[in-house]
Design an enzyme around this catalytic site. Structure first.
Site, short mmCIF file in Angstrom:
data_model
loop_
_atom_site.label_atom_id
_atom_site.label_comp_id
_atom_site.label_asym_id
_atom_site.label_seq_id
_atom_site.Cartn_x
_atom_site.Cartn_y
_atom_site.Cartn_z
N GLN A 110 0.84 -1.21 0.00
CA GLN A 110 0.00 0.00 0.00
C GLN A 110 0.88 1.26 0.00
OE1 GLN A 110 -2.19 -0.98 3.64
NE2 GLN A 110 -4.01 -1.40 2.42
N VAL A 152 3.93 1.83 -1.17
CA VAL A 152 4.64 2.19 -2.41
C VAL A 152 3.69 2.63 -3.53
CG1 VAL A 152 6.64 0.76 -1.85
CG2 VAL A 152 4.85 -0.19 -3.33
N GLN A 208 13.73 -1.16 -0.10
CA GLN A 208 13.13 -2.20 0.74
C GLN A 208 14.02 -3.43 0.77
OE1 GLN A 208 9.13 -3.21 -0.47
NE2 GLN A 208 8.75 -4.33 1.41
N ARG A 264 14.69 -11.54 -2.42
CA ARG A 264 15.52 -12.27 -3.40
C ARG A 264 16.90 -12.51 -2.84
NH1 ARG A 264 16.30 -9.98 -9.18
NH2 ARG A 264 17.18 -12.04 -9.51
N ARG A 272 5.09 17.92 0.56
CA ARG A 272 3.87 17.89 -0.25
C ARG A 272 3.32 16.46 -0.33
NH1 ARG A 272 3.28 20.28 -6.42
NH2 ARG A 272 1.00 20.35 -6.42
N ASN A 307 -0.24 14.68 1.31
CA ASN A 307 -1.16 13.82 0.55
C ASN A 307 -1.26 12.42 1.18
OD1 ASN A 307 -2.79 13.13 -1.83
ND2 ASN A 307 -1.05 11.86 -2.39
N ARG A 363 -3.99 8.29 4.53
CA ARG A 363 -3.70 7.15 5.42
C ARG A 363 -3.90 7.46 6.90
NH1 ARG A 363 -3.91 3.00 1.69
NH2 ARG A 363 -2.68 3.60 -0.14
#
Ligand SMILES: Cc1cc2nc3c(=O)[nH]c(=O)nc-3n(C[C@H](O)[C@H](O)[C@H](O)COP(=O)(O)OP(=O)(O)OC[C@H]3O[C@@H](n4cnc5c(N)ncnc54)[C@H](O)[C@@H]3O)c2cc1C
Length: 287
Positions: free
Chosen positions: A80, A82, A91, A95, A222, A226, A231
């Site tokens: 969520q 990214v 991250q 792998r 900024r 947002n 969130r």
């Protein structure tokens, strides 16, 4: 093993308020930039930052950057996170990092139900066991395929100058077992790490969304505004909601002025959620 969220602000622009106020003032001033910076007082900076935020003149806010270290969160959360594209992320990779005992997040509603929590933990344990099994078996497959067909590792083997004829001793797949893996680990460390990497990048497909991850995230003010509008809202999922409020708390520690501009949409205007509105608005904030 269950894990807990840990959020820390690990870096930010030097004097972010002055930076924003200067960038904003420059748009309207004939003065040079150094003089603009020198002229400002704490009061004028505060007045100007508040004005930019309240009138929605947002591009000067992009000059203040904040970097957060986020640990103990689920892959579900980072998926969520990214989605907020105007930000930078690094991250931990499944792998390259082997999960010898992966940690996981337990959503509160599941944690509060003893029966469900037990099943949930069992599922996590079984996922770990299956992962270990896939890694071990794939390594055996890769050695077998290499010996018989030179399928995957020709170039690497040439570079490492390994005599593959030795592997022929193990070449009957039915005799490949854990002792062979131990020998490979001990005597052919580099080759083993190539094979293991190849195996873990496939085995990771079985991990659940609950799997713990770590991410470093940089947002400018900024984007942060947002992000928080979306969130910090009660409609956001619990885990990312907790993260958003933790990020606001971190900003409050270094800039109470800029933190005033952060919070759920309903704190600054009408709720944008329409019929999905939670009907429990947070107290309004004034900037
Ligand atoms: C409660 C909730 C439920 C959600 N449910 C879903 C869901 O079911 N499915 C789903 O896919 N997503 C879902 N999302 C994610 C949501 O749609 C956004 O992708 C996410 O919140 C990122 O927001 P953003 O695009 O504003 O942020 P950013 O990507 O950081 O963008 C910031 C702003 O830049 C501008 N911008 C960025 N990229 C573009 C572009 N390509 N074109 C034009 N303008 C651009 C926009 O003005 C945007 O608001 C949900 C989000 C929330 C909060």
């Amino acid at each position: 093993m269950e894990t807990k969220m840990n959020v820390k602000l690990i870096g930010h622009s030097i004097n972010p308020e002055l930076m924003i106020a200067t960038a904003g003032k420059l748009c309207y001033s004939p003065s040079n930039i150094e003089a603009l910076m020198e002229k400002q007082t704490d009061e004028s900076v505060e007045r100007f930052v508040n004005m930019l935020v309240s009138m929605g003149h947002e591009s000067p806010l992009e000059h203040a950057n904040f970097t957060f270290a986020v640990e103990g969160v689920s892959r579900s959360l980072t998926h969520q996170l990214v989605r907020h594209r105007i930000a930078s992320y690094s991250q931990q990779s499944q792998r390259y990092v082997k999960e010898t005992q992966f940690e996981y997040v337990v959503p509160k509603d599941i944690a509060n139900n003893i029966h469900l929590k037990k099943h949930y933990e069992k599922h996590m344990q079984e996922s770990q066991e299956l992962y270990n099994e896939i890694v071990a078996n794939l390594i055996v497959d890769y050695v077998y395929d290499e010996v018989h067909y030179g399928k995957y590792l020709n170039k690497q083997i040439k570079r490492l100058k390994i005599d593959t004829s030795e592997f022929c001793l193990w070449c009957d797949k039915w005799f490949m077992n854990s002792s062979m893996i131990e020998q490979l680990k001990k005597d052919y460390k580099k080759l083993y790490s190539i094979l293991e990497k190849k195996a873990i990048e496939n085995a990771r497909y079985i991990f659940p969304n609950a799997c713990e991850t770590k991410i470093i995230c940089t947002m400018n003010l900024r984007t942060l505004i947002n992000f928080c509008h979306h969130r910090c809202c009660r409609r956001a999922q619990e885990e990312i909601n907790e993260l958003a409020w933790a990020m606001v708390e971190e900003i409050e520690k270094v800039s109470p002025l800029l933190a005033k501009s952060l919070g759920a949409s309903c704190q600054f205007g009408p709720c944008p959620e329409g019929s999905m509105c939670c009907m429990q608005p947070y107290p309004k904030k004034s900037v």
